[in-house]
Enzyme design. Structure first.
Site, PDB file in Angstrom:
ATOM      1  N   SER A 115     -57.652  71.229  36.551  1.00 34.06           N
ATOM      2  CA  SER A 115     -57.603  72.403  35.677  1.00 34.06           C
ATOM      3  C   SER A 115     -58.967  73.040  35.484  1.00 34.06           C
ATOM      4  CB  SER A 115     -57.051  71.999  34.313  1.00 34.06           C
ATOM      5  OG  SER A 115     -57.279  73.020  33.380  1.00 34.06           O
ATOM      6  N   GLU A 141     -59.906  74.206  32.876  1.00 30.58           N
ATOM      7  CA  GLU A 141     -60.392  73.831  31.542  1.00 30.58           C
ATOM      8  C   GLU A 141     -61.553  72.838  31.641  1.00 30.58           C
ATOM      9  OE1 GLU A 141     -59.302  74.749  28.335  1.00 30.58           O
ATOM     10  OE2 GLU A 141     -58.153  76.338  29.294  1.00 30.58           O
ATOM     11  N   TYR A 143     -57.444  67.757  26.311  1.00 28.63           N
ATOM     12  CA  TYR A 143     -56.763  68.053  27.582  1.00 28.63           C
ATOM     13  C   TYR A 143     -57.775  68.131  28.722  1.00 28.63           C
ATOM     14  CZ  TYR A 143     -54.435  70.962  31.138  1.00 28.63           C
ATOM     15  OH  TYR A 143     -53.936  71.477  32.320  1.00 28.63           O
TER      16      TYR A 143
HETATM   17  P1  NDP Z   1     -45.381  71.886  32.454  1.00 30.28           P
HETATM   18  O1  NDP Z   1     -45.759  71.484  31.072  1.00 30.28           O
HETATM   19  O2  NDP Z   1     -44.439  73.019  32.612  1.00 30.28           O
HETATM   20  O3  NDP Z   1     -44.746  70.627  33.212  1.00 30.28           O
HETATM   21  C1  NDP Z   1     -45.343  69.378  33.169  1.00 30.28           C
HETATM   22  C2  NDP Z   1     -44.269  68.295  33.260  1.00 30.28           C
HETATM   23  O4  NDP Z   1     -44.890  67.058  32.951  1.00 30.28           O
HETATM   24  C3  NDP Z   1     -43.147  68.466  32.253  1.00 30.28           C
HETATM   25  O5  NDP Z   1     -42.068  69.144  32.816  1.00 30.28           O
HETATM   26  C4  NDP Z   1     -42.777  67.029  31.860  1.00 30.28           C
HETATM   27  O6  NDP Z   1     -41.704  66.538  32.627  1.00 30.28           O
HETATM   28  C5  NDP Z   1     -44.002  66.257  32.196  1.00 30.28           C
HETATM   29  N1  NDP Z   1     -44.666  65.889  30.931  1.00 30.28           N
HETATM   30  C6  NDP Z   1     -44.840  66.623  29.837  1.00 30.28           C
HETATM   31  N2  NDP Z   1     -45.458  65.930  28.873  1.00 30.28           N
HETATM   32  C7  NDP Z   1     -45.664  64.731  29.387  1.00 30.28           C
HETATM   33  C8  NDP Z   1     -46.230  63.568  28.882  1.00 30.28           C
HETATM   34  N3  NDP Z   1     -46.708  63.517  27.652  1.00 30.28           N
HETATM   35  N4  NDP Z   1     -46.273  62.519  29.686  1.00 30.28           N
HETATM   36  C9  NDP Z   1     -45.797  62.574  30.935  1.00 30.28           C
HETATM   37  N5  NDP Z   1     -45.228  63.678  31.480  1.00 30.28           N
HETATM   38  C10 NDP Z   1     -45.169  64.728  30.690  1.00 30.28           C
HETATM   39  O7  NDP Z   1     -46.731  72.153  33.250  1.00 30.28           O
HETATM   40  P2  NDP Z   1     -47.013  73.230  34.425  1.00 30.28           P
HETATM   41  O8  NDP Z   1     -45.907  73.190  35.401  1.00 30.28           O
HETATM   42  O9  NDP Z   1     -47.434  74.495  33.820  1.00 30.28           O
HETATM   43  O10 NDP Z   1     -48.321  72.610  35.089  1.00 30.28           O
HETATM   44  C11 NDP Z   1     -48.240  71.590  36.086  1.00 30.28           C
HETATM   45  C12 NDP Z   1     -49.527  70.794  36.072  1.00 30.28           C
HETATM   46  O11 NDP Z   1     -50.609  71.682  36.349  1.00 30.28           O
HETATM   47  C13 NDP Z   1     -49.848  70.143  34.734  1.00 30.28           C
HETATM   48  O12 NDP Z   1     -50.509  68.933  34.987  1.00 30.28           O
HETATM   49  C14 NDP Z   1     -50.811  71.102  34.089  1.00 30.28           C
HETATM   50  O13 NDP Z   1     -51.661  70.471  33.160  1.00 30.28           O
HETATM   51  C15 NDP Z   1     -51.567  71.607  35.310  1.00 30.28           C
HETATM   52  N6  NDP Z   1     -52.161  72.931  35.180  1.00 30.28           N
HETATM   53  C16 NDP Z   1     -51.383  73.989  34.823  1.00 30.28           C
HETATM   54  C17 NDP Z   1     -51.938  75.251  34.714  1.00 30.28           C
HETATM   55  C18 NDP Z   1     -51.100  76.433  34.360  1.00 30.28           C
HETATM   56  O14 NDP Z   1     -51.658  77.509  34.079  1.00 30.28           O
HETATM   57  N7  NDP Z   1     -49.779  76.320  34.366  1.00 30.28           N
HETATM   58  C19 NDP Z   1     -53.374  75.479  34.949  1.00 30.28           C
HETATM   59  C20 NDP Z   1     -54.068  74.317  35.396  1.00 30.28           C
HETATM   60  C21 NDP Z   1     -53.484  73.093  35.488  1.00 30.28           C
HETATM   61  P3  NDP Z   1     -40.568  65.563  32.008  1.00 30.28           P
HETATM   62  O15 NDP Z   1     -40.351  65.963  30.585  1.00 30.28           O
HETATM   63  O16 NDP Z   1     -39.405  65.877  32.881  1.00 30.28           O
HETATM   64  O17 NDP Z   1     -41.061  64.180  32.151  1.00 30.28           O
END
Ligand code: NDP
Length: 320
Positions: A125, A127, A149
């Site tokens: 990220s 961030e 984060y």
């Molecule tokens: P989302 O939050 O939409 O999806 C992340 C998935 O991770 C969720 O669907 C969930 O799946 C699982 N999750 C959520 N919380 C937890 C937890 N506490 N422990 C384990 N699993 C968890 O994220 P995005 O699709 O937007 O992003 C994908 C990745 O890219 C993430 O790692 C995010 O941090 C990173 N990222 C995103 C950016 C953006 O702008 N979107 C920018 C930079 C990085 P389930 O509930 O099915 O287990």
């Protein structure tokens, strides 16, 4: 047929990546912490629910990670799972660190343990850079994380680099700047703005509460960003890449563009709520994605005004 395992397939990027990989002829297997109870709304929305196999897997539980890797035997693994909200990370720092940093480590260790030539994408990220000021961050920019984060993401980034160097794993991180879509939940400010503006335009009369309007971010279009993830795993050697549009806008500009697209003036409808200010924030996030263009041949096609337009259009269609 190549097999891809997408950890966190229920999220925004997971759903778009599944769509993209299915289009490339991959067999796609996705994980959720509990695949039995998850409704996989994003996969349903893209009409992919029946085209992928789903497994329960908790990244913080090494046994479950190893079990799924052994069962699926993927060629490529995309780790998109973990607590993904910067704001929430100030309230759930332990959950954030464990799901991201311990999660990435378990996955790396399990891949090493299987001794199979699995290629791994780690969701890094922007961030991690913290406040970039006027400097456009490229892959050599030092990290200065300013949230739980970002600290977790920086840890996962270095874990990935360490396993690449120490054990020769094909593992790389995409340092992605913000990317948005209709699949974003309303916890994220872009979706919150778009949803509120559409309600106001339909006559709701509400005020939109926002925090710091001065923050500047690089906002791209999520369906494009998943292509960069895949491209990273198709290279001869694993490397890290900044993925962004290269154009930065303030939150005020994002809000103004959204209201204006619906024929409204943001000043008439926005209130500043100091409770929404974060303990530490990033004033500016600027990106230099030229390595991705040079090596991957990837360049963003959509910029903030396009993102606003496409999110509004989707929001209106959804509410019809
Ligand atoms: P989302 O939050 O939409 O999806 C992340 C998935 O991770 C969720 O669907 C969930 O799946 C699982 N999750 C959520 N919380 C937890 C937890 N506490 N422990 C384990 N699993 C968890 O994220 P995005 O699709 O937007 O992003 C994908 C990745 O890219 C993430 O790692 C995010 O941090 C990173 N990222 C995103 C950016 C953006 O702008 N979107 C920018 C930079 C990085 P389930 O509930 O099915 O287990």
């Amino acid at each position: 047929m190549k097999k891809a395992l997408i950890c966190g397939i229920s999220g925004q990027d997971g759903a778009y990546l599944a769509q993209f990989l299915l289009g490339k002829g991959y067999a796609v297997i996705g994980t959720s912490r509990d695949a039995q109870i998850n409704s996989f709304g994003n996969l349903q929305r893209l009409e992919l629910r029946d085209r992928v196999k789903l497994e329960s897997m908790s990244l913080t539980d090494f046994r479950s990670v190893l079990q799924v890797l052994t069962k699926v035997q993927p060629d490529e693994v995309y780790n998109l799972a973990g607590q993904s909200s910067v704001g929430l990370s100030f309230h759930q720092p332990v959950e954030t660190l464990e799901s991201i940093a311990l999660g990435a480590l378990n996955l790396l260790e399990a891949i090493r343990f299987t001794e199979r030539p699995i290629r791994l994408y780690n969701a890094g990220s922007s961030e991690c850079f913290g406040d970039t000021g006027d400097v456009a961050a490229d892959e050599s920019q030092p990290f200065h994380p300013r949230s739980p984060y970002a600290v977790a993401k920086a840890t996962a980034f270095w874990e990935t680099a360490n396993y690449r160097e120490a054990y020769n794993l094909f593992a790389c991180s995409g340092i992605l700047f913000n990317h948005e879509s209709p699949l974003r939940p309303e916890r994220f400010v872009t979706k919150k703005i778009v949803a509120a503006v559409c309600r106001i335009a339909a006559g709701s009369g509400e005020k939109l509460q926002l925090g710091n309007l001065g923050i500047q971010r690089d906002w791209g279009w999520a369906p494009e960003y998943v292509q960069a993830m895949w491209l990273m795993l198709q290279q001869d050697a694993p490397e890290d890449f900044v993925v962004a549009t290269g154009k930065t806008f303030s939150l005020e500009e994002f809000a103004a563009a959204t209201f204006s697209a619906c024929g409204l003036n943001w000043r008439d409808h926005v209130e500043i709520d100091s409770a929404l200010l974060r303990p530490a924030d990033i004033d500016a996030g600027r990106a230099d994605p030229s390595k991705a263009a040079r090596v991957l041949g990837w360049q963003a096609q959509h910029f903030m005004p396009d993102v606003v337009r496409m999110m509004i259009q989707a929001e209106k269609e959804e509410k019809k």
